[in-house]
Design a protein around this motif. Structure first.
Motif, mmCIF file in Angstrom:
data_model
loop_
_atom_site.group_PDB
_atom_site.id
_atom_site.type_symbol
_atom_site.label_atom_id
_atom_site.label_comp_id
_atom_site.label_asym_id
_atom_site.label_seq_id
_atom_site.Cartn_x
_atom_site.Cartn_y
_atom_site.Cartn_z
ATOM 1 N N GLY A 230 0.830 -1.207 0.000
ATOM 2 C CA GLY A 230 0.000 0.000 0.000
ATOM 3 C C GLY A 230 0.862 1.253 0.000
ATOM 4 N N THR A 231 1.940 1.233 0.810
ATOM 5 C CA THR A 231 2.851 2.371 0.854
ATOM 6 C C THR A 231 3.487 2.596 -0.506
ATOM 7 O OG1 THR A 231 3.349 1.715 3.115
ATOM 8 C CG2 THR A 231 4.781 3.364 2.112
ATOM 9 N N ALA A 232 3.912 1.487 -1.125
ATOM 10 C CA ALA A 232 4.590 1.594 -2.415
ATOM 11 C C ALA A 232 3.658 2.165 -3.482
ATOM 12 C CB ALA A 232 5.113 0.231 -2.852
ATOM 13 N N LEU A 233 2.365 1.895 -3.372
ATOM 14 C CA LEU A 233 1.415 2.472 -4.321
ATOM 15 C C LEU A 233 1.076 3.908 -3.951
ATOM 16 C CD1 LEU A 233 -1.210 -0.393 -4.764
ATOM 17 C CD2 LEU A 233 0.230 0.580 -6.543
ATOM 18 N N GLY A 234 0.875 4.135 -2.661
ATOM 19 C CA GLY A 234 0.335 5.415 -2.215
ATOM 20 C C GLY A 234 1.293 6.575 -2.397
ATOM 21 N N PHE A 235 2.552 6.405 -1.981
ATOM 22 C CA PHE A 235 3.442 7.556 -1.990
ATOM 23 C C PHE A 235 3.688 8.109 -3.386
ATOM 24 C CE2 PHE A 235 7.516 9.639 -2.259
ATOM 25 C CZ PHE A 235 7.328 10.652 -1.356
ATOM 26 N N PRO A 236 4.132 7.262 -4.359
ATOM 27 C CA PRO A 236 4.435 7.848 -5.668
ATOM 28 C C PRO A 236 3.219 8.479 -6.329
ATOM 29 C CG PRO A 236 4.967 5.486 -5.628
ATOM 30 C CD PRO A 236 4.406 5.824 -4.299
ATOM 31 N N ILE A 237 2.070 7.827 -6.209
ATOM 32 C CA ILE A 237 0.882 8.387 -6.867
ATOM 33 C C ILE A 237 0.460 9.681 -6.185
ATOM 34 C CG2 ILE A 237 -1.518 7.958 -7.514
ATOM 35 C CD1 ILE A 237 -0.867 5.053 -7.835
ATOM 36 N N GLY A 238 0.585 9.710 -4.846
ATOM 37 C CA GLY A 238 0.270 10.944 -4.144
ATOM 38 C C GLY A 238 1.248 12.058 -4.490
ATOM 39 N N ALA A 239 2.512 11.674 -4.723
ATOM 40 C CA ALA A 239 3.547 12.676 -4.936
ATOM 41 C C ALA A 239 3.488 13.286 -6.324
ATOM 42 C CB ALA A 239 4.932 12.067 -4.701
ATOM 43 N N GLY B 90 -1.725 13.471 -8.396
ATOM 44 C CA GLY B 90 -2.011 12.341 -7.519
ATOM 45 C C GLY B 90 -3.376 12.233 -6.923
ATOM 46 N N GLY B 91 -3.491 12.569 -5.667
ATOM 47 C CA GLY B 91 -4.718 12.300 -4.953
ATOM 48 C C GLY B 91 -4.626 10.935 -4.302
ATOM 49 N N ALA B 92 -5.577 10.655 -3.419
ATOM 50 C CA ALA B 92 -5.492 9.428 -2.625
ATOM 51 C C ALA B 92 -6.472 8.363 -3.087
ATOM 52 C CB ALA B 92 -5.728 9.754 -1.154
ATOM 53 N N GLU B 93 -7.384 8.690 -3.986
ATOM 54 C CA GLU B 93 -8.427 7.725 -4.342
ATOM 55 C C GLU B 93 -7.834 6.565 -5.128
ATOM 56 O OE1 GLU B 93 -8.707 10.989 -5.154
ATOM 57 O OE2 GLU B 93 -9.889 11.480 -3.375
ATOM 58 N N ILE B 94 -7.071 6.912 -6.175
ATOM 59 C CA ILE B 94 -6.540 5.877 -7.070
ATOM 60 C C ILE B 94 -5.724 4.841 -6.293
ATOM 61 C CG2 ILE B 94 -5.175 5.462 -9.132
ATOM 62 C CD1 ILE B 94 -7.417 7.146 -9.873
ATOM 63 N N PRO B 95 -4.716 5.269 -5.497
ATOM 64 C CA PRO B 95 -3.933 4.248 -4.801
ATOM 65 C C PRO B 95 -4.752 3.366 -3.870
ATOM 66 C CG PRO B 95 -3.278 6.458 -4.115
ATOM 67 C CD PRO B 95 -4.135 6.611 -5.315
ATOM 68 N N ALA C 191 -2.065 2.764 1.902
ATOM 69 C CA ALA C 191 -1.983 3.556 0.670
ATOM 70 C C ALA C 191 -2.503 4.969 0.910
ATOM 71 C CB ALA C 191 -2.789 2.881 -0.433
ATOM 72 N N ASN C 192 -3.592 5.069 1.650
ATOM 73 C CA ASN C 192 -4.191 6.366 1.943
ATOM 74 C C ASN C 192 -3.219 7.266 2.703
ATOM 75 O OD1 ASN C 192 -6.018 8.387 2.285
ATOM 76 N ND2 ASN C 192 -7.367 7.283 3.675
ATOM 77 N N ASN C 193 -2.598 6.695 3.743
ATOM 78 C CA ASN C 193 -1.688 7.511 4.535
ATOM 79 C C ASN C 193 -0.398 7.848 3.805
ATOM 80 O OD1 ASN C 193 -3.433 7.324 6.851
ATOM 81 N ND2 ASN C 193 -1.583 7.881 7.979
ATOM 82 N N ALA C 194 0.088 6.876 3.021
ATOM 83 C CA ALA C 194 1.306 7.141 2.258
ATOM 84 C C ALA C 194 1.050 8.244 1.244
ATOM 85 C CB ALA C 194 1.773 5.865 1.558
ATOM 86 N N SER C 195 -0.132 8.237 0.638
ATOM 87 C CA SER C 195 -0.384 9.282 -0.346
ATOM 88 C C SER C 195 -0.596 10.627 0.339
ATOM 89 C CB SER C 195 -1.550 8.915 -1.250
ATOM 90 O OG SER C 195 -2.761 9.121 -0.591
ATOM 91 N N ALA C 196 -1.072 10.596 1.590
ATOM 92 C CA ALA C 196 -1.200 11.859 2.328
ATOM 93 C C ALA C 196 0.167 12.509 2.507
ATOM 94 C CB ALA C 196 -1.844 11.623 3.683
ATOM 95 N N ALA C 197 1.196 11.688 2.734
ATOM 96 C CA ALA C 197 2.552 12.235 2.812
ATOM 97 C C ALA C 197 3.033 12.619 1.423
ATOM 98 C CB ALA C 197 3.497 11.219 3.442
ATOM 99 N N GLY C 198 2.670 11.810 0.422
ATOM 100 C CA GLY C 198 3.085 12.104 -0.949
ATOM 101 C C GLY C 198 2.546 13.434 -1.442
ATOM 102 N N VAL C 199 1.301 13.733 -1.077
ATOM 103 C CA VAL C 199 0.671 14.980 -1.508
ATOM 104 C C VAL C 199 1.471 16.196 -1.029
ATOM 105 C CG1 VAL C 199 -1.351 16.418 -1.005
ATOM 106 C CG2 VAL C 199 -1.670 14.091 -1.798
ATOM 107 N N LEU C 200 2.216 16.008 0.075
ATOM 108 C CA LEU C 200 3.012 17.128 0.590
ATOM 109 C C LEU C 200 4.195 17.453 -0.322
ATOM 110 C CD1 LEU C 200 3.044 16.270 4.391
ATOM 111 C CD2 LEU C 200 1.664 17.986 3.223
ATOM 112 N N VAL C 201 4.602 16.512 -1.182
ATOM 113 C CA VAL C 201 5.731 16.803 -2.075
ATOM 114 C C VAL C 201 5.390 17.936 -3.035
ATOM 115 C CG1 VAL C 201 7.259 15.890 -3.852
ATOM 116 C CG2 VAL C 201 6.724 14.507 -1.851
ATOM 117 N N PRO C 202 4.322 17.789 -3.870
ATOM 118 C CA PRO C 202 4.004 18.929 -4.736
ATOM 119 C C PRO C 202 3.578 20.165 -3.941
ATOM 120 C CG PRO C 202 2.314 17.228 -4.930
ATOM 121 C CD PRO C 202 3.440 16.637 -4.151
ATOM 122 N N LEU C 203 2.962 19.971 -2.776
ATOM 123 C CA LEU C 203 2.514 21.131 -2.003
ATOM 124 C C LEU C 203 3.711 21.953 -1.517
ATOM 125 C CD1 LEU C 203 0.123 22.672 -0.701
ATOM 126 C CD2 LEU C 203 0.584 21.386 1.363
#
Lengths: 176, 495
Positions: free
Chosen positions: B254-263, B267-272, B304-316
């Motif tokens: 889940g982490t491996a899917l969530g972070f890159p897609i969120g970043a 991204g967004g968190a739905e897809i992962p 995946a949800n939490n990893a993408s939450a951190a990923g979203v901070l990259v573009p932000l």
């Protein structure tokens, strides 16, 4: 919302066309208002009007597309997901909406006149009763305690400025 | 690396630890309340931080952000009420587990999975962010326009299943963003003679109006009669050996899917979360349990949800580009302090950026320590009578909006947007594109006009720069791709 029977489906489609019409209308207002934006000759080419024109026309295009989509397609059942709190199949309870609207308008009218505590208490109480709560004493109690606690927390603890209104007056009169 | 150490130096002072704790507690508390997703949690809690130093405020926000995510999953599992689309999967699978008497295990795998994913993803953020900053420094105005268009496309085409509804929401949002003084020429636009509108409509008002007031009106007018059933849990949230052995791989995947897609700026968190769910279903030794409460189906998507939450901070943080509604409100928080996230912020205010990142690690640890034992306390919040809960939300909506400018005009705007939000909910139009449109619309306009000024009005500047063109191409692909695929599927099934 049952979409099985024909009259309902037809009505649902009409509502959705209304939404699409709203989007188109909004686009027209945007384009029309954009013409009133003053532009100095210096900015004539890349001025404050370009993006509004694009957004306005975009709204019109999307609105028309929406209408076509509704006209041809199957109506989507509004409301989205069902959850424990929500009964999406139930028809909208308009009386509750009226109550909540009343509570919000009361808040708007009272906030700067009678202060945050009174306005919030009224908002809370009217909204809760409007949503079907019938334990009036409890609701009134929670309303006053919550509003007062929030007021004190935000104004004393976090130095936010909120209208104090008539409460200090009442307190000092009661004290005297 | 040295930066991160300095960041920990900031985050680990007693005062900032306290703010992190307050943030985590408040975020979880509000996030657990049914009907309040992370975006709204952050929006409603904005006034709490107005009085703080920027660094303390953002450390608190880091806690609120992660806490709200965590609280949301509790609500999903025990009440089947997803606060946002990214927790829909958790709501399905976790609630089934809870109904089978495995609520404690579902909460535990969500909590520990969130911790694992959050920590790993924050590590990834630590290393990816500086690289992104170096890339971002080479971006010009045209590239920013392309990136924002990409973010627009991503948030509209990925939410819900109707592209045109997403676009309608987005354009309405951008139109709302136009109101006020034009930042480049000082001309007033769309203010209809109301002086209070000169400063524009605050994103917080939009988010609170659409999410909180709109949602309250919708839920209140469809309130299920009779008491709500909160699924009970017995014992503290904990995992058996078998649960653990079934959970740890889904956490990592889940982490491996969530972070890159969120970043990705798209991204967004739905897809992962959806990807993770279907992946776990395929890989599981117990596929028959899926849909009936499989622990993998909670562990993977929550990670995946939490990893993408951190990923979203990259573009932000590196581009100033919010790709979710929650990120949009975090960006507002930055702007309230006069800070502009982007590559330059890393140079100008490293203490703040790295203090914020360090406090993400701290917040994660706090959440884990607090939430395993506190799970049962949070559960009590779920049985608050609904009329009181939603009346309370209205009180906080009013407070949060009024305190922005101490102006009742904002309240009128709030109510109008609340009515719009109600209608959007009624007609299944997604709200997040509007929120992102409000904040990114003006950004796009500024970059767009600056790009044209630099090119002296030559529009080819958008199609002659290689990076910009590639980003536009990706955006176009994302917009048209799904339509083409659907068309092809239809013609195949017809022929």
């Amino acid at each position: 919302m049952s979409t099985d029977d024909v009259p309902n489906r037809r009505r649902e489609r009409l509502y959705e066309l209304g939404v699409a019409a709203f989007v188109v209308a909004l686009g027209i207002v945007v384009v029309w208002q954009t013409r009133d934006i003053r532009v100095s000759p210096m900015n004539a080419k890349i001025g404050p009007r370009i993006i509004p024109y694009i957004v306005g026309s975009g709204l019109v295009v999307v609105g028309v597309w929406y209408a076509v989509d509704v006209w041809r397609g199957t109506p989507t059942v509004g409301g989205g997901e069902d959850a424990e709190d929500v009964d999406a199949d139930a028809s909208t309870d308009w009386w509750t909406i009226v109550w909540i609207a009343a509570s919000l308008l009361a808040y708007l009218a009272l906030l700067e006149r009678t202060g945050f505590i009174v306005a919030s208490s009224v908002l809370f109480f009217v909204a809760a009763v409007g949503m079907g709560s019938r334990r009036f004493a409890r609701d009134a109690g929670v309303a006053v305690v919550l509003s007062t606690a929030v007021y004190l927390l935000f104004t004393r603890g976090l130095s936010l400025r909120l209208p104090e209104g008539i409460v200090p007056l009442i307190v000092s009169m009661a004290g005297a | 690396m040295g930066n991160l150490v300095d960041g920990f130096g900031v985050a680990l002072t007693p005062e900032n630890l306290l703010w992190a704790l307050v943030g985590v507690l408040l975020g979880t508390f509000v996030g657990v309340l049914p009907g309040i997703g992370p975006a709204l949690t952050v929006a409603l809690l904005l006034p709490v931080t107005y009085d703080l130093e920027p660094i303390s405020a953002f450390i608190m926000f880091a806690g609120i952000y992660y806490g709200a995510m965590y609280g949301g999953s509790t609500t999903s599992i025990l009440l089947n009420t997803p606060g946002e689309s990214a927790s829909i999967v958790t709501a399905i699978e976790g609630n089934m587990m809870a109904k089978r008497g495995r609520g404690a295990a579902a909460l535990a795998t969500a909590a520990i999975g969130s911790f694992v994913a959050g920590t790993l993803a924050t590590v990834a953020l630590t290393f990816v962010a500086p690289v992104m900053v170096r890339v971002a420094l080479r971006f010009g105005e045209a590239e920013y326009v392309a990136l924002i268009v990409l973010a627009f496309v991503a948030i509209t085409s990925m939410l819900g299943d109707s592209l045109v509804r997403g676009l309608a929401s987005l354009f309405v949002g951008i139109a709302i963003g136009l109101v006020g003084i034009d930042s480049m020429t000082g001309q007033s636009r769309f203010t209809f003679g109301v002086p209070q509108l000169l400063n524009g409509i605050d994103v917080v008002t939009v988010a609170v109006g659409l999410f909180a007031v709109g949602e309250t009106l919708w839920v209140a007018s469809h309130l299920r009669k009779g008491p709500t059933e909160v699924t009970k849990i017995d014992g503290a949230a904990w995992l058996t050996r078998e649960d653990l052995s079934r959970s740890w791989k889904p956490w990592l995947r889940g982490t491996a899917l969530g972070f890159p897609i969120g970043a990705l700026p798209a991204g967004g968190a739905e897809i992962p979360t959806f990807l993770s769910y279907s992946l776990e279903k395929r890989l599981s030794k117990h596929p028959e349990e899926f849909g009936k409460g499989a622990i993998e189906g909670v562990a993977g998507p929550e990670a995946a949800n939490n990893a993408s939450a951190a990923g979203v901070l990259v573009p932000l943080l590196t581009l100033g580009l919010p790709t979710s509604a929650t990120a949009a409100i975090l960006l507002v928080a930055f702007q309230r302090y006069g800070l502009n996230p982007g590559p330059l912020l890393f140079d100008e205010d490293p203490e703040l950026v790295w203090g914020l990142i360090a406090s993400l690690y701290v917040g994660n640890v706090m959440l884990l320590i607090l939430n395993l034992p506190l799970a049962r306390v949070w559960v009590k919040l779920l049985s608050i009578p609904r009329p009181l809960l939603y009346a309370g939300i209205l009180v906080f909506a009013g407070l949060g909006t009024y305190s922005l400018n101490n102006s009742t005009v904002d309240l009128v705007v709030l109510y109008v947007l609340g009515a719009v939000g109600f209608a959007m909910r009624r007609f299944a139009i997604p709200v997040a594109p509007a929120v992102v449109g409000v904040i990114l619309g003006p950004e796009m306009e500024t970059h767009f006009r600056r790009a044209l000024q630099i090119s002296q009005g030559d529009y080819s500047t958008f199609v002659t720069r290689p990076i910009a063109v590639s980003i536009f191409a990706v955006a176009l692909l994302m917009l048209v791709g799904p339509l083409v695929v659907r068309r092809m599927m239809e013609s195949r099934s017809a022929g």
